[in-house]
Write an enzyme that holds these catalytic residues in place. Structure first.
Site, short mmCIF file in Angstrom:
data_model
loop_
_atom_site.label_atom_id
_atom_site.label_comp_id
_atom_site.label_asym_id
_atom_site.label_seq_id
_atom_site.Cartn_x
_atom_site.Cartn_y
_atom_site.Cartn_z
N ASP A 172 -10.15 0.48 15.51
CA ASP A 172 -8.77 0.41 15.04
C ASP A 172 -8.18 1.81 15.06
OD1 ASP A 172 -6.39 0.02 13.72
OD2 ASP A 172 -7.27 -0.81 11.89
N LYS B 186 -15.93 -3.17 12.06
CA LYS B 186 -14.81 -2.44 12.66
C LYS B 186 -14.80 -1.02 12.13
CE LYS B 186 -10.38 -3.03 11.54
NZ LYS B 186 -9.09 -3.77 11.39
N GLU C 261 -7.65 -2.08 18.34
CA GLU C 261 -6.54 -2.46 17.46
C GLU C 261 -5.51 -1.34 17.33
OE1 GLU C 261 -6.24 -3.76 12.74
OE2 GLU C 261 -8.01 -4.26 13.94
N LYS D 230 0.83 -1.19 0.00
CA LYS D 230 0.00 0.00 0.00
C LYS D 230 0.88 1.25 0.00
CE LYS D 230 -3.77 -2.24 2.55
NZ LYS D 230 -4.59 -2.24 3.78
N ARG D 231 0.53 2.18 -0.85
CA ARG D 231 1.16 3.49 -0.95
C ARG D 231 2.53 3.46 -1.63
NH1 ARG D 231 -1.47 3.33 4.00
NH2 ARG D 231 -3.10 4.91 4.24
N HIS E 67 -4.79 -10.07 8.87
CA HIS E 67 -5.06 -8.76 8.28
C HIS E 67 -5.18 -8.85 6.77
CE1 HIS E 67 -3.32 -5.05 6.35
NE2 HIS E 67 -4.31 -4.52 7.04
N GLU F 142 -10.80 -10.81 8.20
CA GLU F 142 -11.17 -9.44 7.83
C GLU F 142 -11.72 -9.40 6.41
OE1 GLU F 142 -9.24 -5.04 8.48
OE2 GLU F 142 -7.89 -6.65 7.87
N LYS G 95 -12.75 2.96 12.42
CA LYS G 95 -11.49 3.61 12.77
C LYS G 95 -11.69 4.62 13.90
CE LYS G 95 -9.21 1.66 9.35
NZ LYS G 95 -8.07 0.72 9.55
N ASN H 119 -4.92 2.50 14.32
CA ASN H 119 -3.84 2.63 13.34
C ASN H 119 -2.62 3.37 13.88
OD1 ASN H 119 -6.33 2.69 10.90
ND2 ASN H 119 -4.61 1.25 10.79
N ASP I 147 -0.17 -10.83 8.77
CA ASP I 147 -0.54 -10.69 7.36
C ASP I 147 0.43 -11.57 6.58
OD1 ASP I 147 -0.53 -9.72 4.66
OD2 ASP I 147 -1.50 -7.88 5.35
N GLU J 146 -0.46 -6.35 12.37
CA GLU J 146 -0.60 -6.29 10.92
C GLU J 146 0.57 -5.62 10.22
OE1 GLU J 146 -3.05 -2.52 9.45
OE2 GLU J 146 -4.24 -3.73 10.83
#
Length: 349
Positions: free
Chosen positions: A177, A147, A203, A34-35, A279, A299, A149, A179, A252, A229
């Protein structure tokens, strides 16, 4: 858009590995980033993959070690092992297909379905009304938990939002979560306040590598603490376990090096009687969760639907195994159309 220290996510890069044998069998695996990081994973995978040519694809553990040592100078975590993960997953898919079994059955399933919860409808930037609409749609589709955020710059906003969602959803399993957005004092204050909402877990309240901080929270809260994760190796997860930093472990498989490494970690988690909630990547994790002795969670994300021809069956709050061999997935034409880089590695005659 509220995303904490991470920049807004505009793309997810996928690394696919397709492995064929001389007798005509094929396996497919994938990893992701990701990203940022996708090109690095691709470059490393293309560099070490020739080590597989001429090998017996059944010897997956030995091949994982061979690939790791082929790139030993870049270590055993991060982009290097994430690149290997796609290959490792493909080898397990291949092995299960050759056996004519779903991967979970090859591993030894403890159940034919797994509790599932949705994450993709509860982001920080969404108003509560939208979150509740998303939750209603997901619950009607058969998903068992929701879930959302947390980690708003003003913690009081989090508490109001969670309270409204809890009131609307009744006794539906609800997780939050953060993060990694809180420091230790903030996490203590907010998590104590969240205890009253009967959450399944809180989380990533702290930095993913703060094992000691997570352990202190886990020891003082009524609500379970979940994390893991963001870690990229079994060794890093072992530190979480050693500190008692998680009631719910969230590995993960694509991030920690694939299915081979996930199974190593699952054995450690089982010894500590930890709940497992892998995850992302439900197409892989459904099989691995079904093979875990203690009742886990999976998930649900619908982000990958354009990539695969098949859909996982979800009903009565659970995600169900199919009877398709291997992972039970095939790539769509759209996925192949989106491919931006390829490496074709074959035996040289």
């Amino acid at each position: 858009m509220l995303t904490g220290r991470q920049r807004p996510m505009t793309e997810v890069a996928f690394l696919f590995a397709e492995i064929g044998t001389a007798d005509g069998h094929q396996g497919i695996g994938f990893g992701y980033s990701k990203r940022a990081g996708g090109p690095a994973q691709f470059a490393h995978a293309a560099e070490v993959a020739p080590e597989l040519i001429g090998e017996d694809p059944s010897d997956i553990g030995r091949l994982w070690t061979k690939l790791v040592w082929a790139g030993a100078s870049v270590g055993r975590s991060g982009a290097a092992t994430q690149a290997i993960a796609a290959v490792d997953v493909a080898l397990w898919d291949l092995k299960a297909k050759r056996a004519g079994l779903p991967l979970a059955k090859l591993l030894g399933a403890h159940r034919d379905s797994v509790r599932c919860y949705d994450t993709s409808g509860g982001f920080l930037h969404e108003p509560v009304e939208q979150i509740l609409e998303n939750a209603g749609r997901n619950l009607a589709a058969g998903i068992g938990g929701i879930k959302i955020k947390v980690g708003h710059p003003e913690p009081g906003v989090d508490l109001v939002r969670v309270g409204k969602v809890r009131e609307a959803l009744g006794d539906t399993p609800l997780m939050v979560d953060a993060n990694q957005q809180w420091d230790r004092p903030t996490a203590r204050r907010v998590c104590r306040a969240l205890d009253e909402f009967g959450l399944v877990w809180i989380e990533e309240p702290l930095d993913a590598y703060d094992c000691a901080g997570h352990a202190r929270l886990a020891a003082t809260l009524d609500t379970a603490v979940a994390t893991g994760e963001m870690l990229t190796s079994v060794a890093e997860h072992r530190e979480l376990i050693r500190h008692g930093a998680a009631d719910v472990l969230q590995p993960d498989a694509p991030r920690i090096g694939g299915i081979t490494q996930f199974l190593r970690l699952a054995a450690l988690a089982e010894q500590e009687h930890l709940t497992l909630a892998p995850h992302f990547a439900m197409e892989i994790h459904l099989h691995l969760a079904a093979a875990y002795p203690h009742e886990p969670w999976v998930e649900h994300f619908d982000w990958l639907h354009p990539l695969f021809e098949e859909r996982l069956e979800i009903r009565d709050g659970r995600m169900h195994l199919s009877d398709r061999p291997g992972l039970g997935i095939t790539l769509t034409d759209q996925a192949r159309h989106w491919t931006v880089q390829r490496a074709d590695i074959r035996r040289t005659l």
